[in-house]
Design a protein around this motif. Structure first.
Motif, PDB file in Angstrom:
ATOM      1  N   GLU A 175       0.816  -1.211   0.000  1.00 10.15           N
ATOM      2  CA  GLU A 175       0.000   0.000   0.000  1.00 10.15           C
ATOM      3  C   GLU A 175       0.858   1.274   0.000  1.00 10.15           C
ATOM      4  O   GLU A 175       0.509   2.282   0.588  1.00 10.15           O
ATOM      5  N   HIS A 176       2.016   1.175  -0.648  1.00 12.87           N
ATOM      6  CA  HIS A 176       2.915   2.320  -0.821  1.00 12.87           C
ATOM      7  C   HIS A 176       3.455   2.866   0.502  1.00 12.87           C
ATOM      8  O   HIS A 176       3.724   4.060   0.629  1.00 12.87           O
ATOM      9  N   VAL A 177       3.618   1.977   1.488  1.00  9.30           N
ATOM     10  CA  VAL A 177       4.154   2.368   2.795  1.00  9.30           C
ATOM     11  C   VAL A 177       5.587   1.860   2.938  1.00  9.30           C
ATOM     12  O   VAL A 177       5.876   0.690   2.685  1.00  9.30           O
ATOM     13  N   LEU A 216       7.694  -1.757  -3.731  1.00  8.82           N
ATOM     14  CA  LEU A 216       8.162  -1.909  -5.105  1.00  8.82           C
ATOM     15  C   LEU A 216       6.990  -2.140  -6.037  1.00  8.82           C
ATOM     16  O   LEU A 216       5.892  -2.529  -5.611  1.00  8.82           O
ATOM     17  N   THR A 217       7.240  -1.946  -7.328  1.00  9.23           N
ATOM     18  CA  THR A 217       6.232  -2.203  -8.339  1.00  9.23           C
ATOM     19  C   THR A 217       5.909  -3.683  -8.433  1.00  9.23           C
ATOM     20  O   THR A 217       6.704  -4.543  -8.058  1.00  9.23           O
ATOM     21  N   ASP A 242       2.850  -0.157 -14.160  1.00  7.65           N
ATOM     22  CA  ASP A 242       3.276   1.017 -13.424  1.00  7.65           C
ATOM     23  C   ASP A 242       2.944   0.865 -11.950  1.00  7.65           C
ATOM     24  O   ASP A 242       1.788   0.711 -11.561  1.00  7.65           O
ATOM     25  N   GLY A 243       3.977   0.949 -11.103  1.00  6.48           N
ATOM     26  CA  GLY A 243       3.784   0.805  -9.665  1.00  6.48           C
ATOM     27  C   GLY A 243       3.037   1.958  -9.036  1.00  6.48           C
ATOM     28  O   GLY A 243       2.718   1.917  -7.854  1.00  6.48           O
ATOM     29  N   ARG A 265       5.796  -6.992  -3.636  1.00  7.12           N
ATOM     30  CA  ARG A 265       7.263  -6.984  -3.640  1.00  7.12           C
ATOM     31  C   ARG A 265       7.756  -5.816  -2.790  1.00  7.12           C
ATOM     32  O   ARG A 265       7.205  -4.721  -2.836  1.00  7.12           O
ATOM     33  N   ARG A 266       8.836  -6.091  -2.053  1.00  7.71           N
ATOM     34  CA  ARG A 266       9.409  -5.041  -1.224  1.00  7.71           C
ATOM     35  C   ARG A 266      10.929  -5.123  -1.277  1.00  7.71           C
ATOM     36  O   ARG A 266      11.505  -6.209  -1.247  1.00  7.71           O
ATOM     37  N   SER A 267      11.547  -3.959  -1.356  1.00  6.99           N
ATOM     38  CA  SER A 267      12.996  -3.876  -1.257  1.00  6.99           C
ATOM     39  C   SER A 267      13.383  -3.913   0.217  1.00  6.99           C
ATOM     40  O   SER A 267      12.743  -3.275   1.052  1.00  6.99           O
ATOM     41  N   VAL A 268      14.437  -4.670   0.538  1.00  5.99           N
ATOM     42  CA  VAL A 268      14.876  -4.803   1.922  1.00  5.99           C
ATOM     43  C   VAL A 268      16.317  -4.354   2.068  1.00  5.99           C
ATOM     44  O   VAL A 268      17.180  -4.702   1.257  1.00  5.99           O
TER      45      VAL A 268
END
Length: 416
Positions: A211-213, A229-230, A235-236, A245-248
């Motif tokens: 949710e864009h958090v 992430l997207t 388009d994300g 997906r999430r960057s860590v």
């Protein structure tokens, strides 16, 4: 001898390419030298992600997005960018927490998260298509000599027997990274600080949409973050996308990284323990990289007609994702100052001008460096009194008026 150019740029990573494009936006020619061989790409290459969970990512501040908008590149980048609408900040095992929301701060977003591979690909394509930019890759710089009216750079090509070649320009800008070749050639020293930490960087999947958090979490080992992430396609920034997906960025004491690199299950379990259910359940992890964390600061950023920029000037701790965005603000300011010189018909490599640039960037740079170090040391100090104080400070940050807008503007790069 190759043809003379106004500006030589050494280092063709994201900062070097961006700086060349900024100069071209102002009608200024440059030659960019990169030690690695660039891949062969074309605008018609497949643009989908080849690995759902295997990528490194960069958080672009609102100001960095504005800079790419200014040079007409953001429309090419945004399909692989994911908005940050909110930022949650907390400490493992403590009561203090705070949250920033874009609605409260009246901004479009706090920034965007983008895959490094996509950003690099688009920057390289734009540079290759720009007639004002000459690209020389696979280049080994061997010498830099300064004269009263210019700079001479010598180089040869890696893995070839070709003779040494020479370039001349009014100005040289070194964007060649933490382990810069140009710095020692100019006899510019560094101050270094080893955080005795290693960043584990990768991509994970959760069962709960992001949710864009963005979530910033502090642990006894160091600062941690999961960023939105997207989705694999599209388009994300589209509202219909759920986004799993999430960057860590996981920071651990140096020496402990192997267990997090080699064992997916252990890595996911450790993330779960650190974050609880804030991000949902961590269900999959991709290939990860380990990066020892050391602060490296050039003792000076200008020497005659030469400027040290990017990670060659200041390599910082990744906490709060400030490093690349600080570099972009440096590049933008220098490009504007050079453009003003061109409009006046003045010398773009004038050492007095370059010293003025160096001085103009000190306040922003020092503020970011102090902030990064204060967060790293403040949130890893084991003293119970300090732990109590920082949790009270988090609550105060969350509740007191006028503090959030100030911090939010700094984080977005809108105050420097």
């Amino acid at each position: 001898m190759l043809s003379e150019q106004q500006v030589l740029i050494v280092g063709g990573g994201h900062v070097g390419l961006s700086f060349a494009l900024l100069l071209a936006h102002h009608g200024i020619a440059s030659t960019l030298l990169e030690k690695n061989s660039y891949p062969t790409i074309s605008p018609n290459d497949d643009q989908t992600r080849s690995h759902y969970l295997d990528s490194r990512n960069t958080a672009l501040s609102r100001r960095t997005v504005q800079i790419y908008e200014e040079i007409g590149l953001w429309s090419e980048l945004q399909s692989h960018a994911c908005r940050i609408d909110a930022v949650q900040i907390s400490e493992q095992g403590s009561f203090g927490r705070a949250q920033l929301n874009k609605e409260d701060e009246q901004v479009e977003s706090f920034g965007q998260v983008m895959e490094n591979a996509w950003l690099g690909r688009k920057l390289l394509l734009a540079a290759q298509e720009e007639s004002l930019i000459t690209i020389i890759d696979n280049a080994n710089v061997t010498a830099v000599e300064q004269q009263k009216a210019g700079v001479t750079l010598r180089f040869n090509y890696y893995d070839t027997d070709e003779h040494e070649q020479e370039l001349q320009a009014s100005l040289l800008v070194a964007c060649d990274g933490r382990d810069s070749t140009i710095r020692p050639l100019l006899n510019i020293g560094t101050t270094t600080y080893d955080y005795k930490q290693t960043a584990i960087v990768g991509v994970v999947q959760t069962d709960k949409p992001h949710e864009h958090v963005a979530i910033e979490r502090f642990s006894p080992a160091g600062p941690l973050a999961v960023l939105p992430l997207t989705d694999p396609e599209g388009d994300g920034n589209d509202d219909y996308q759920k986004g799993y997906r999430r960057s860590v960025v996981w920071v651990c004491p140096t020496g402990e990284e192997t267990q997090y690199l080699e064992d997916d299950a252990h890595f996911l379990q450790t993330l779960q323990k650190a974050f609880g259910q804030r991000a949902g359940t961590f269900v999959a992890a991709g290939r990860r990289g380990a990066y020892p964390l050391t602060r490296v600061l050039a003792k000076q950023q200008v020497d005659g007609r030469c400027v040290i920029m990017g990670n060659a000037a200041h390599t910082l701790h990744p906490v709060a994702g400030q490093g690349f965005n600080l570099c972009m603000r440096d590049a933008h300011v220098l490009a504007q100052m050079i453009s003003a010189q061109v409009l006046k018909g003045a010398d773009i490599g004038d050492p007095t001008l370059l010293k003025r640039y160096e001085k103009s960037r000190q306040t922003d740079q020092k503020r970011v460096i102090r902030f990064c170090d204060a967060v790293v040391h403040g949130f890893t100090h084991p003293n119970p009194a300090i732990k109590l104080a920082r949790n009270v400070a988090l609550i105060a940050f969350d509740k007191l008026p006028n503090i959030k807008p100030l911090i939010a503007n700094y984080a977005m790069g809108l105050k420097s």
